[in-house]
Design a protein around this motif. Structure first.
Motif, short mmCIF file in Angstrom:
data_model
loop_
_atom_site.label_atom_id
_atom_site.label_comp_id
_atom_site.label_asym_id
_atom_site.label_seq_id
_atom_site.Cartn_x
_atom_site.Cartn_y
_atom_site.Cartn_z
N THR A 10 0.88 -1.04 0.03
CA THR A 10 -0.12 -0.13 0.08
C THR A 10 0.82 1.16 -0.01
OG1 THR A 10 -1.72 -1.31 1.06
CG2 THR A 10 -2.13 0.94 1.10
N ILE A 11 1.92 1.27 0.74
CA ILE A 11 2.86 2.50 0.77
C ILE A 11 3.41 2.58 -0.66
CG2 ILE A 11 5.39 3.13 1.57
CD1 ILE A 11 4.49 1.90 4.22
N ALA A 12 3.84 1.29 -1.55
CA ALA A 12 4.41 1.69 -2.57
C ALA A 12 3.07 2.12 -3.68
CB ALA A 12 4.75 0.37 -3.02
N LYS A 13 1.91 1.81 -3.50
CA LYS A 13 0.97 2.30 -4.34
C LYS A 13 0.93 3.76 -4.26
CE LYS A 13 -1.95 -1.86 -4.43
NZ LYS A 13 -3.22 -2.37 -3.90
N ILE A 14 0.93 4.13 -2.80
CA ILE A 14 0.71 5.59 -2.57
C ILE A 14 2.02 6.31 -3.20
CG2 ILE A 14 0.82 7.38 -0.75
CD1 ILE A 14 -0.93 5.49 0.92
N LYS A 15 3.08 6.08 -2.99
CA LYS A 15 4.24 6.86 -3.54
C LYS A 15 4.29 6.46 -5.03
CE LYS A 15 7.73 6.19 0.08
NZ LYS A 15 9.08 5.39 0.41
N THR A 16 3.75 5.48 -5.71
CA THR A 16 3.38 5.40 -7.32
C THR A 16 2.60 6.53 -7.71
OG1 THR A 16 4.09 3.31 -7.37
CG2 THR A 16 2.91 4.22 -9.02
N LEU A 17 1.59 6.77 -6.99
CA LEU A 17 0.25 7.67 -7.14
C LEU A 17 0.83 9.27 -7.23
CD1 LEU A 17 -3.04 6.39 -5.76
CD2 LEU A 17 -2.29 6.88 -8.13
N GLN A 18 1.82 9.33 -6.21
CA GLN A 18 2.33 10.68 -5.61
C GLN A 18 3.18 10.95 -6.85
OE1 GLN A 18 3.84 10.01 -1.51
NE2 GLN A 18 2.14 11.21 -0.77
N GLY A 19 4.00 10.12 -7.30
CA GLY A 19 4.97 10.30 -8.26
C GLY A 19 4.21 10.54 -9.77
N GLU A 20 3.39 9.98 -10.04
CA GLU A 20 2.23 10.11 -11.36
C GLU A 20 1.87 11.56 -11.15
OE1 GLU A 20 -0.52 7.17 -11.37
OE2 GLU A 20 0.61 5.61 -11.96
N ARG A 21 1.29 11.84 -10.11
CA ARG A 21 0.82 13.39 -10.02
C ARG A 21 1.84 14.26 -10.26
NH1 ARG A 21 -3.80 12.54 -5.15
NH2 ARG A 21 -5.09 11.15 -6.38
N THR A 22 3.13 14.15 -9.79
CA THR A 22 4.08 15.04 -9.77
C THR A 22 4.37 15.39 -11.06
OG1 THR A 22 4.83 14.64 -7.32
CG2 THR A 22 6.32 15.71 -8.82
N ARG A 23 4.52 14.11 -11.68
CA ARG A 23 5.05 14.16 -13.28
C ARG A 23 3.98 14.92 -14.14
NH1 ARG A 23 6.95 9.24 -11.70
NH2 ARG A 23 5.39 8.14 -12.34
N SER A 24 2.87 14.42 -13.77
CA SER A 24 1.64 15.04 -14.63
C SER A 24 1.74 16.86 -14.49
CB SER A 24 0.38 14.46 -14.35
OG SER A 24 -0.25 14.83 -13.35
N ALA A 25 2.02 17.04 -13.23
CA ALA A 25 1.82 18.29 -12.78
C ALA A 25 2.97 18.98 -13.70
CB ALA A 25 1.90 18.62 -11.32
N GLU A 26 4.14 18.46 -13.74
CA GLU A 26 5.48 19.15 -14.39
C GLU A 26 5.09 18.95 -15.79
OE1 GLU A 26 8.77 16.52 -12.94
OE2 GLU A 26 8.78 17.49 -11.01
N ALA A 27 4.58 18.04 -16.45
CA ALA A 27 4.46 18.14 -17.63
C ALA A 27 3.31 19.17 -18.20
CB ALA A 27 3.66 16.74 -18.26
N LYS A 28 2.26 19.58 -17.35
CA LYS A 28 1.25 20.76 -17.73
C LYS A 28 2.05 22.09 -17.50
CE LYS A 28 -2.69 17.82 -16.16
NZ LYS A 28 -3.53 18.16 -15.13
N ALA A 29 2.92 22.12 -16.64
CA ALA A 29 3.56 23.62 -16.37
C ALA A 29 4.66 23.81 -17.46
CB ALA A 29 4.29 23.48 -15.08
#
Length: 69
Positions: free
Chosen positions: A50-69
């Motif tokens: 579950t920790i790994a899933k959360i970290k993966t989601l956080q990474g995905e959100r960070t990368r998508s936010a960087e891609a939009k910027a």
């Protein structure tokens, strides 16, 4: 076990809070395992995943936010 879809619906703050809680639980489970007081050994694996899933989601959100910027 937390489903990925359930985790995706949570906000960034909620995920960070859950991650903190799970890390604390993982620490306590490791401590119990070391002192032979662990009642549910499968819970260690579940918490780690579950920790790994959360970290993966956080990474995905960070990368998508960087891609939009």
């Amino acid at each position: 076990m937390a489903k990925t879809e359930d985790l995706r619906q949570k906000s960034d703050d909620q995920l960070a809070e859950e991650l903190t809680t799970l890390k604390r639980e993982a620490f306590n489970l490791r401590f119990q395992a070391a002192t032979n007081q662990l009642e549910a050994p499968a819970r260690i694996r579940e918490v780690r995943r579950t920790i790994a899933k959360i970290k993966t989601l956080q990474g995905e959100r960070t990368r998508s936010a960087e891609a939009k910027a």
